[in-house]
Design an enzyme around this catalytic site. Structure first.
Site, short mmCIF file in Angstrom:
data_model
loop_
_atom_site.label_atom_id
_atom_site.label_comp_id
_atom_site.label_asym_id
_atom_site.label_seq_id
_atom_site.Cartn_x
_atom_site.Cartn_y
_atom_site.Cartn_z
N HIS A 236 80.64 -65.97 37.52
CA HIS A 236 81.58 -66.89 36.53
C HIS A 236 82.96 -65.81 36.74
O HIS A 236 82.61 -65.49 36.04
CB HIS A 236 81.00 -67.58 35.33
CG HIS A 236 80.01 -68.18 35.80
ND1 HIS A 236 79.08 -67.18 35.77
CD2 HIS A 236 79.50 -69.58 35.30
CE1 HIS A 236 77.68 -68.33 35.24
NE2 HIS A 236 78.39 -69.97 35.09
N TYR A 286 83.91 -70.10 31.34
CA TYR A 286 84.10 -70.30 30.24
C TYR A 286 84.69 -70.08 29.49
O TYR A 286 85.93 -70.29 28.53
CB TYR A 286 82.80 -71.45 29.96
CG TYR A 286 82.09 -72.65 29.82
CD1 TYR A 286 82.79 -73.79 30.27
CD2 TYR A 286 80.18 -72.50 30.13
CE1 TYR A 286 82.25 -74.93 30.74
CE2 TYR A 286 80.20 -73.29 30.65
CZ TYR A 286 80.99 -74.81 30.49
OH TYR A 286 80.03 -76.46 31.68
N THR A 327 86.18 -75.34 38.26
CA THR A 327 85.68 -75.36 37.25
C THR A 327 84.72 -75.54 36.43
O THR A 327 84.05 -76.56 37.86
CB THR A 327 86.63 -76.27 36.36
OG1 THR A 327 85.91 -77.50 36.27
CG2 THR A 327 88.84 -76.17 36.65
N ASP A 328 83.52 -74.65 35.63
CA ASP A 328 82.62 -74.94 34.95
C ASP A 328 82.50 -76.79 34.81
O ASP A 328 84.22 -77.03 34.09
CB ASP A 328 82.44 -73.89 34.76
CG ASP A 328 81.21 -73.27 34.33
OD1 ASP A 328 79.62 -74.48 34.61
OD2 ASP A 328 80.45 -72.26 34.05
N TRP A 329 81.88 -76.78 33.97
CA TRP A 329 81.35 -78.22 33.50
C TRP A 329 82.34 -78.86 32.43
O TRP A 329 81.82 -77.86 31.16
CB TRP A 329 79.70 -78.25 34.49
CG TRP A 329 79.62 -79.21 35.43
CD1 TRP A 329 78.44 -80.35 35.09
CD2 TRP A 329 79.58 -78.89 36.46
NE1 TRP A 329 78.59 -80.37 36.69
CE2 TRP A 329 79.06 -79.70 37.34
CE3 TRP A 329 80.54 -77.72 37.23
CZ2 TRP A 329 79.13 -79.53 38.31
CZ3 TRP A 329 81.16 -77.75 38.77
CH2 TRP A 329 80.07 -78.51 39.33
#
Length: 615
Positions: A236, A286, A327-329
């Protein structure tokens, strides 16, 4: 395997997929042209709604093939709502049925995609699903696929060649199922012992993670993306390991990412390696950087996907990355799932509306919204003039280039018989079993390992049916020659937010009652204690108490017993240090590897069964 309906023949006699249904072979339908030429032709043909659909990559449940109007699994939306109406064609699959059922469903959804205006095929993606972790926000247990150790286990083995072997098997099984995008590898450095996302990473060492991500991408993607590739999203960025107090930023209390040791550049190293190896995608974390300075200037304290200094200035311009940024969720919309809240991970911009959050993400430089379906937001941003359509076109080009490079426009279908033959093939399962056993890490051994088969075994945490092939299983520890016990690394159960119960967070200390039980049993019979580590644990209470101590990172009972008996020689070495106490953990710096005082076992510790230490 082509089962599509939209086919035609050009005046030159060339059969092609007539994706727009006009009977004429448009350049984007011409397989003889380069992916770049086809993208250049298709983008001007697309409506704004089609472009908006490309910018979303969301969750879908696998249902009955052809039941396009029925939601399945975790998704509240049916395939027709997502693919046919919102024109979303990047779908992240969750729980899978059998290989035949999965491939049949994949083909049915691809047929549905042919009915859209330009027939853009679906890219099916997946989180890791070849190991033991079952957490629908992180990873899935292998099921029908071959089963291997977690990323930490591969790091314990310490072989880039084994990582490449693993990635190649993953690629072949994914291809058979029609899964053409991997939401992995994960290359965050495991420097904060309490962090709950370490299992799928490659440990604390930047050099190891850098070498392993290159091998992983080579096994999955090859030298360049092609019809036999699976496109990888490395995560990430710029490294999610140094979370404040080890709390995870899926949840509001874990949003802060800190660098008290000033080691930001070290956490960035594996991502530099991924870029050099050609990763197709990159996923920011995040986390919200707190107190971070780059080039002498403070970095805005907003989550990485909203952070222009991180995505555009650092990733795009300084590191030269021009692939997809996904992007992350769940960064836009606050939701409630199964009766539990799950706020958008819009850390630092919580006060913004979903529309304003979408604008911030696009301005930061990301291409695609993970886990969201709000195509209406992109439409509103462009029609209102707040975001230029040219900005959307740039993202669309990158996303389409991946689809064309993978060959999805030419044939997105899979063979059901091939899926059944390839997925979980005996040779893949055997290779995974061998890797599981090799990753077993012997931390201490008072001359009880390897133990010879045929003795009397008392078991705790091991399936007696599996152990029957290694000795006589007895119910009374007093009559046993050896006790073999398995424990899961400790954590503090939490269950306020959706998914929170699946994350292992908090203290690394074992509860007193567990320590007492193990100590009492070890006083009655020589004990081999194995601890499954999805993050470090404080093993101090067992040091010198048990006859042998091992650590595993995704290993079946059978693979563990093969290692303990020497049928397959274990060669694991710790991918992170094991702290002596929680006081040492609390005093350590989150971004610095091997920073706990006087660790019980250092990074790289481990013995072979003959008692030889690490090399």
């Amino acid at each position: 395997m082509s089962t599509n309906r939209r086919t035609a023949v050009s005046p030159e006699g060339i059969r092609f997929r007539d994706l727009d249904g006009d009977g004429v072979m448009a350049p984007y339908e011409d397989a003889r042209l380069s992916a770049e030429e086809r993208v250049a032709d298709l983008v001007p043909r697309l409506s704004l709604a089609e472009k908006a659909g490309l910018l979303f990559h969301t969750i879908i449940g696998v249902g009955d093939p052809g039941a396009h109007d029925v939601p399945a699994g975790i998704s509240p939306y049916s395939p027709r709502e997502l693919v046919g109406e919102r024109l979303i064609n990047h779908l992240n699959v969750h729980a899978l049925p059998s290989p035949r059922e999965t491939s049949r469903w994949v083909n049915a959804v691809q047929e549905l995609a042919e009915q859209t205006p330009h027939g853009i095929p679906v890219t099916f993606s997946t989180d890791p699903r070849h190991s033991f972790t079952e957490n629908s926000g992180v990873s899935f247990e292998a099921g029908s696929l071959s089963q291997w150790p977690e990323g930490l286990g591969l790091a314990a083995i310490g072989s880039a060649e084994r990582v490449h072997e693993f990635a190649d098997v993953v690629r072949r099984e994914y291809l058979a199922l029609g899964l053409r995008a991997a939401l992995h590898p994960q290359v965050d450095l495991a420097t904060e012992p309490r962090w709950g996302r370490q299992a799928q990473a490659f440990g604390q060492d930047a050099g190891t993670a850098s070498a392993f991500v290159a091998a992983y991408l080579q096994g999955m993607q090859g030298e360049r993306l092609g019809p036999d590739s699976v496109a990888c999203t490395t995560k990430h960025f710029p490294g999610g390991g140094p979370q404040l107090d080890g709390e995870d930023p899926h949840f509001p209390y874990g949003r802060e990412q800190v660098y008290p040791g000033g080691r930001f550049a070290e956490h960035l190293e594996p991502f530099r390696a991924a870029i050099a190896a050609g990763t197709s995608g990159m996923m920011p974390y995040y986390g919200m950087p707190v107190g971070l300075h780059l080039d002498g200037e403070p970095v805005e304290e907003v989550a990485f996907s909203f952070n222009r200094r991180i995505i555009t200035d650092l990733l795009r311009e300084e590191l030269g990355y021009d692939g997809v940024v996904l992007t992350d969720w769940g960064l836009l919309t606050d939701v409630e799932v199964f009766g539990k809240p799950f706020p958008a991970r819009a850390w630092g911009v919580e006060h913004l509306s979903p529309l304003e959050r979408a604008a911030r993400i696009l301005d930061a430089g990301a291409d695609q919204f993970g886990g969201e379906t709000r195509t209406d937001l992109v439409l509103e941003l462009v029609t209102s003039g707040r975001v230029e359509e040219a900005r959307i076109d740039g993202a669309v080009r990158r996303l389409l280039l991946v689809k064309f490079s993978l060959g999805l426009f030419d044939d997105p279908y899979v063979d059901e018989d091939e899926a059944e033959r390839v997925v979980g093939a005996a040779e893949f399962r055997a290779a995974g079993h061998r890797a599981q056993a090799e990753s077993v890490t012997v931390l201490g051994n008072d001359a009880v390992l390897p133990f010879p088969p045929g003795g009397r075994l008392y078991l705790d945490g091991i399936d007696p049916a599996v152990a029957a092939g290694y000795g006589e299983v007895v119910d009374d520890p007093g009559s046993a020659d050896l006790a073999v016990v398995r424990l899961q690394a400790p954590f503090e159960p939490r269950d306020e937010y959706f998914l929170e119960a699946m994350f292992h967070q908090g203290s690394l200390d074992f509860p007193a009652e567990v320590v007492e039980r193990i100590t009492a049993l070890a006083a009655r019979v020589p004990m081999v204690l194995d601890v499954t580590l999805d993050r470090p644990a404080v093993l101090t209470p067992f040091d010198g108490v048990v006859a042998a101590l091992t650590a595993t990172f995704g290993t079946s009972d059978a693979a563990l017993l093969d290692a303990l008996t020497g049928r397959i020689a274990p060669c694991g070495r710790l991918p992170f240090e094991l702290p002596r106490s929680m006081d040492a953990v609390r005093a350590s710096r989150s971004d610095v590897p091997s920073d706990t005082a006087d660790p019980l076992y250092p990074h790289g510790h481990g013995f072979d069964l003959q008692g030889h230490p690490e090399q």
